[in-house]
Scaffold this motif. Structure first.
Motif, mmCIF file in Angstrom:
data_model
loop_
_atom_site.group_PDB
_atom_site.id
_atom_site.type_symbol
_atom_site.label_atom_id
_atom_site.label_comp_id
_atom_site.label_asym_id
_atom_site.label_seq_id
_atom_site.Cartn_x
_atom_site.Cartn_y
_atom_site.Cartn_z
ATOM 1 N N ALA A 12 0.717 -1.320 0.557
ATOM 2 C CA ALA A 12 -0.113 -0.082 -0.410
ATOM 3 C C ALA A 12 0.983 1.175 0.174
ATOM 4 C CB ALA A 12 -1.079 0.298 1.391
ATOM 5 N N ALA A 13 0.178 2.335 -0.843
ATOM 6 C CA ALA A 13 1.177 3.343 -0.748
ATOM 7 C C ALA A 13 0.484 4.928 0.302
ATOM 8 C CB ALA A 13 1.320 3.946 -1.898
ATOM 9 N N ALA A 14 1.143 5.682 0.974
ATOM 10 C CA ALA A 14 0.399 6.693 1.100
ATOM 11 C C ALA A 14 1.339 7.717 0.316
ATOM 12 C CB ALA A 14 0.541 7.001 3.070
ATOM 13 N N LEU A 15 0.347 8.630 -0.250
ATOM 14 C CA LEU A 15 1.024 9.759 -1.165
ATOM 15 C C LEU A 15 0.338 11.027 -0.358
ATOM 16 C CD1 LEU A 15 -0.082 7.338 -3.722
ATOM 17 C CD2 LEU A 15 -0.781 9.188 -5.250
ATOM 18 N N VAL A 75 6.494 2.303 7.563
ATOM 19 C CA VAL A 75 5.162 0.501 8.258
ATOM 20 C C VAL A 75 4.852 -0.079 7.784
ATOM 21 C CG1 VAL A 75 3.267 2.371 8.896
ATOM 22 C CG2 VAL A 75 4.428 0.997 10.837
ATOM 23 N N PHE A 76 4.766 -1.158 8.350
ATOM 24 C CA PHE A 76 3.370 -2.139 7.685
ATOM 25 C C PHE A 76 2.449 -2.417 8.814
ATOM 26 C CE2 PHE A 76 7.020 -4.566 10.182
ATOM 27 C CZ PHE A 76 6.008 -6.172 11.070
ATOM 28 N N ALA A 77 1.175 -3.105 8.433
ATOM 29 C CA ALA A 77 -0.111 -3.615 8.753
ATOM 30 C C ALA A 77 0.461 -5.361 9.508
ATOM 31 C CB ALA A 77 -0.852 -3.080 8.128
ATOM 32 N N SER A 78 -0.103 -5.753 10.223
ATOM 33 C CA SER A 78 -0.193 -7.557 10.332
ATOM 34 C C SER A 78 -1.616 -7.671 10.860
ATOM 35 C CB SER A 78 0.464 -8.031 10.769
ATOM 36 O OG SER A 78 0.657 -8.991 11.457
ATOM 37 N N HIS A 79 -2.108 -8.514 10.009
ATOM 38 C CA HIS A 79 -3.985 -8.160 10.453
ATOM 39 C C HIS A 79 -4.086 -9.805 10.282
ATOM 40 C CE1 HIS A 79 -7.570 -7.195 12.031
ATOM 41 N NE2 HIS A 79 -7.990 -8.060 11.114
ATOM 42 N N ALA A 80 -5.105 -10.320 11.434
ATOM 43 C CA ALA A 80 -5.804 -11.397 10.929
ATOM 44 C C ALA A 80 -7.191 -11.179 11.209
ATOM 45 C CB ALA A 80 -5.792 -12.522 12.070
ATOM 46 N N TYR A 81 -7.352 -11.515 9.737
ATOM 47 C CA TYR A 81 -9.113 -11.997 9.128
ATOM 48 C C TYR A 81 -9.318 -13.250 9.054
ATOM 49 C CZ TYR A 81 -8.782 -6.995 6.589
ATOM 50 O OH TYR A 81 -8.532 -5.850 6.828
ATOM 51 N N PRO A 89 3.020 -4.156 3.760
ATOM 52 C CA PRO A 89 4.002 -2.799 4.184
ATOM 53 C C PRO A 89 3.285 -1.451 3.540
ATOM 54 C CG PRO A 89 4.266 -3.877 1.996
ATOM 55 C CD PRO A 89 3.360 -4.364 2.784
ATOM 56 N N LEU A 90 3.199 -0.569 3.725
ATOM 57 C CA LEU A 90 3.241 1.077 3.967
ATOM 58 C C LEU A 90 4.168 1.634 3.472
ATOM 59 C CD1 LEU A 90 0.497 2.709 3.467
ATOM 60 C CD2 LEU A 90 1.342 3.349 5.810
ATOM 61 N N TYR A 91 4.361 2.469 1.648
ATOM 62 C CA TYR A 91 5.082 3.150 1.872
ATOM 63 C C TYR A 91 4.733 4.753 1.643
ATOM 64 C CZ TYR A 91 7.388 -0.839 -0.223
ATOM 65 O OH TYR A 91 8.185 -2.354 -0.564
ATOM 66 N N LEU A 92 6.080 5.238 1.726
ATOM 67 C CA LEU A 92 5.644 7.088 1.423
ATOM 68 C C LEU A 92 5.491 7.506 0.241
ATOM 69 C CD1 LEU A 92 6.657 8.594 5.099
ATOM 70 C CD2 LEU A 92 4.743 7.667 4.724
ATOM 71 N N VAL A 93 5.076 7.821 -1.262
ATOM 72 C CA VAL A 93 5.341 8.206 -1.523
ATOM 73 C C VAL A 93 4.474 10.274 -2.013
ATOM 74 C CG1 VAL A 93 4.201 8.520 -3.801
ATOM 75 C CG2 VAL A 93 4.885 5.945 -2.513
ATOM 76 N N ARG A 94 5.814 10.637 -2.045
ATOM 77 C CA ARG A 94 5.785 12.361 -2.617
ATOM 78 C C ARG A 94 6.006 12.445 -3.552
ATOM 79 N NH1 ARG A 94 6.495 14.772 3.152
ATOM 80 N NH2 ARG A 94 6.495 12.682 4.556
ATOM 81 N N ARG A 95 6.450 11.934 -4.517
ATOM 82 C CA ARG A 95 6.684 12.370 -5.961
ATOM 83 C C ARG A 95 5.868 11.073 -6.759
ATOM 84 N NH1 ARG A 95 12.595 13.630 -6.926
ATOM 85 N NH2 ARG A 95 12.000 13.491 -8.667
ATOM 86 N N TRP A 96 5.450 11.591 -7.848
ATOM 87 C CA TRP A 96 4.558 10.958 -9.013
ATOM 88 C C TRP A 96 4.438 11.599 -9.654
ATOM 89 C CZ3 TRP A 96 2.180 12.220 -4.122
ATOM 90 C CH2 TRP A 96 0.805 12.741 -4.169
ATOM 91 N N ALA A 126 -6.993 0.930 9.388
ATOM 92 C CA ALA A 126 -6.777 1.508 10.594
ATOM 93 C C ALA A 126 -5.610 1.858 11.433
ATOM 94 C CB ALA A 126 -7.766 1.239 11.483
ATOM 95 N N PRO A 127 -4.938 0.425 11.560
ATOM 96 C CA PRO A 127 -4.519 0.953 12.340
ATOM 97 C C PRO A 127 -2.754 2.299 11.928
ATOM 98 C CG PRO A 127 -4.638 -1.435 12.688
ATOM 99 C CD PRO A 127 -4.903 -0.581 11.323
ATOM 100 N N LEU A 128 -2.576 2.312 10.733
ATOM 101 C CA LEU A 128 -1.517 2.732 10.737
ATOM 102 C C LEU A 128 -2.102 4.414 10.488
ATOM 103 C CD1 LEU A 128 -1.735 1.163 6.557
ATOM 104 C CD2 LEU A 128 0.369 0.447 9.168
#
Length: 136
Positions: A12-15, A75-81, A89-96, A126-128
């Motif tokens: 996942a990405a946090a733009l 950062v990353f999330a680990s969740h049991a569905y 894993p969550l990546y930060l993206v500031r340029r595109w 949500a925890p991110l």
């Protein structure tokens, strides 16, 4: 994680725009967790790196081009569905390049990190929010 529960890797990405807002996307009707807000991204395919997955997914979902150099692991999330365990894993993206467009989502929102809690999100996303509030 039980022995029968499969592990699902999703990148996942946090733009983050120049105003410090984060992009979230609304899941469309007909998909699991429809109507909830999430960070863009998707399932990592066999033989694919999380970075390659994000480059592909951001192009498919949002019509933007991102280079691997612009993906900053955060950062990353680990969740049991109920029927699988999600590792994200969550990546930060500031340029595109290109204009962010909802190609597969019901809606898009640019949100200040301290307002992300106002949007209902899947349990894994949500925890991110707290991490983004503290950093951005």
């Amino acid at each position: 994680m039980s022995e029968t529960q499969r592990l699902l890797l999703v990148a996942a990405a946090a733009l983050i725009d120049v105003d410090g807002r984060v992009l979230i996307c609304q899941r469309p009707e007909g998909k699991a967790l429809a109507g909830l807000w999430e960070f863009p991204g998707g399932k990592v395919e066999a033989g694919e790196s999380p970075e390659a997955c994000l480059i592909r997914e951001l192009s498919e979902e949002l019509g933007i081009e991102v280079t691997e150099a612009c993906l900053a692991p955060f950062v990353f999330a680990s969740h049991a569905y109920e029927d699988f365990h999600l590792l994200m894993p969550l990546y930060l993206v500031r340029r595109w390049s290109g204009v962010v467009t909802a190609k597969e989502h019901a809606g898009l929102a640019w949100v200040k990190p301290n307002r992300l809690g106002d949007y209902p999100m899947p349990p894994a996303d949500a925890p991110l929010v707290a991490w983004l509030r503290d950093l951005v």
